[in-house]
Design an enzyme around this catalytic site. Structure first.
Site, PDB file in Angstrom:
ATOM      1  N   HIS A  61       0.837  -1.198   0.000  1.00  0.00           N
ATOM      2  CA  HIS A  61       0.000   0.000   0.000  1.00  0.00           C
ATOM      3  C   HIS A  61       0.876   1.254   0.000  1.00  0.00           C
ATOM      4  O   HIS A  61       2.048   1.214   0.400  1.00  0.00           O
ATOM      5  CB  HIS A  61      -0.894   0.012   1.237  1.00  0.00           C
ATOM      6  CG  HIS A  61      -1.977  -1.009   1.204  1.00  0.00           C
ATOM      7  ND1 HIS A  61      -3.043  -0.969   2.073  1.00  0.00           N
ATOM      8  CD2 HIS A  61      -2.176  -2.099   0.420  1.00  0.00           C
ATOM      9  CE1 HIS A  61      -3.839  -1.977   1.829  1.00  0.00           C
ATOM     10  NE2 HIS A  61      -3.338  -2.693   0.826  1.00  0.00           N
ATOM     11  N   GLU A  63       0.916   3.823   1.938  1.00  0.00           N
ATOM     12  CA  GLU A  63       1.441   4.174   3.255  1.00  0.00           C
ATOM     13  C   GLU A  63       2.659   3.323   3.607  1.00  0.00           C
ATOM     14  O   GLU A  63       3.637   3.833   4.160  1.00  0.00           O
ATOM     15  CB  GLU A  63       0.374   3.961   4.342  1.00  0.00           C
ATOM     16  CG  GLU A  63      -0.876   4.789   4.142  1.00  0.00           C
ATOM     17  CD  GLU A  63      -1.983   4.054   3.394  1.00  0.00           C
ATOM     18  OE1 GLU A  63      -3.156   4.300   3.717  1.00  0.00           O
ATOM     19  OE2 GLU A  63      -1.673   3.258   2.485  1.00  0.00           O
ATOM     20  N   CYS A  91      -6.043   1.834   5.833  1.00  0.00           N
ATOM     21  CA  CYS A  91      -6.706   0.607   6.257  1.00  0.00           C
ATOM     22  C   CYS A  91      -6.140   0.194   7.617  1.00  0.00           C
ATOM     23  O   CYS A  91      -5.177   0.791   8.118  1.00  0.00           O
ATOM     24  CB  CYS A  91      -6.496  -0.496   5.218  1.00  0.00           C
ATOM     25  SG  CYS A  91      -4.802  -1.139   5.170  1.00  0.00           S
ATOM     26  N   CYS A  94      -2.349  -0.705   7.521  1.00  0.00           N
ATOM     27  CA  CYS A  94      -1.486   0.482   7.469  1.00  0.00           C
ATOM     28  C   CYS A  94      -1.533   1.250   8.789  1.00  0.00           C
ATOM     29  O   CYS A  94      -0.508   1.773   9.237  1.00  0.00           O
ATOM     30  CB  CYS A  94      -1.883   1.365   6.296  1.00  0.00           C
ATOM     31  SG  CYS A  94      -1.508   0.605   4.702  1.00  0.00           S
TER      32      CYS A  94
END
Length: 152
Positions: A61, A63, A91, A94
Site C-alpha cells: 500500500h 502508506e 486501512c 497500514c
C-alpha cells in the site's frame, strides 16, 4: 489520538498535493490511486503509491511504501517527528504500521467507509498520534470514484 476535520494549514494542502501526485503515479500503472508522503521538519523523507498489482503483494500500500522509504532516509524505524499525508484513510494494516512507527501525525483526504481503519476500531494508532481529516477530500475521493467507475 485526537481527530480534527477542516482544521488544516497551507502546508497540509501543499503536502497533500504531493500525495495526490503519488496517487496519479499509481493510476498510471492501473493501481488503486492512493498516494502518500512522509514529512519531517518541512522536508519530504518518504513517498509512495499503491503497488499491490505491480508487486503482486497485498501489503504494498502507499502508506507502507512511504513509511519504508522514510525509515530508510532517516535511518530508524521510529518516525516520531514525522507526518504522514495520504489521500485516503489508511486501512487497518497500514494503521498498525503507522502505530508501530510512532508517527506523530496522520493527515488524510478522503474517508474510506469500507476499508478505513475507523470501520474496524476507534483507535489503532499510537496514543500520541494526532489525526487531521478531510484535506482536499473531494479531489482525493473523486480520483477513487473515477478509477472504480472505469473498472466496472
Amino acid at each position: 489520538m485526537s481527530d480534527t476535520t477542516n482544521n488544516w494549514t497551507r502546508d497540509d494542502e501543499r503536502y497533500m498535493r504531493l500525495a495526490l501526485d503519488e496517487a496519479h503515479k499509481a493510476l498510471e500503472r492501473d493501481e488503486v490511486p492512493i498516494g502518500a508522503v512522509v514529512v519531517a521538519r518541512g522536508r519530504v523523507v518518504g513517498r509512495g503509491h499503491n503497488l499491490t498489482e505491480t508487486l503482486c503483494d497485498v501489503t504494498a500500500h502507499a502508506e507502507m511504501q512511504a513509511i519504508t522509504a522514510a525509515a530508510a532516509t532517516l535511518g530508524g524505524k521510529y518516525l516520531t517527528d514525522c507526518t504522514l499525508y495520504v489521500t485516503v484513510e489508511p486501512c487497518l494494516m497500514c494503521a498498525g504500521a503507522i502505530a508501530w512507527s510512532q508517527m506523530a501525525r496522520v493527515v488524510y483526504g478522503a474517508r474510506d467507509d469500507k476499508r478505513g481503519y475507523h470501520t474496524f476500531c476507534d483507535n489503532p494508532l499510537h496514543k500520541k498520534t494526532t489525526v487531521t481529516t478531510g484535506v482536499l477530500a473531494d479531489e482525493c475521493a473523486q480520483l477513487m470514484i473515477d478509477f472504480f467507475k472505469n473498472k466496472r
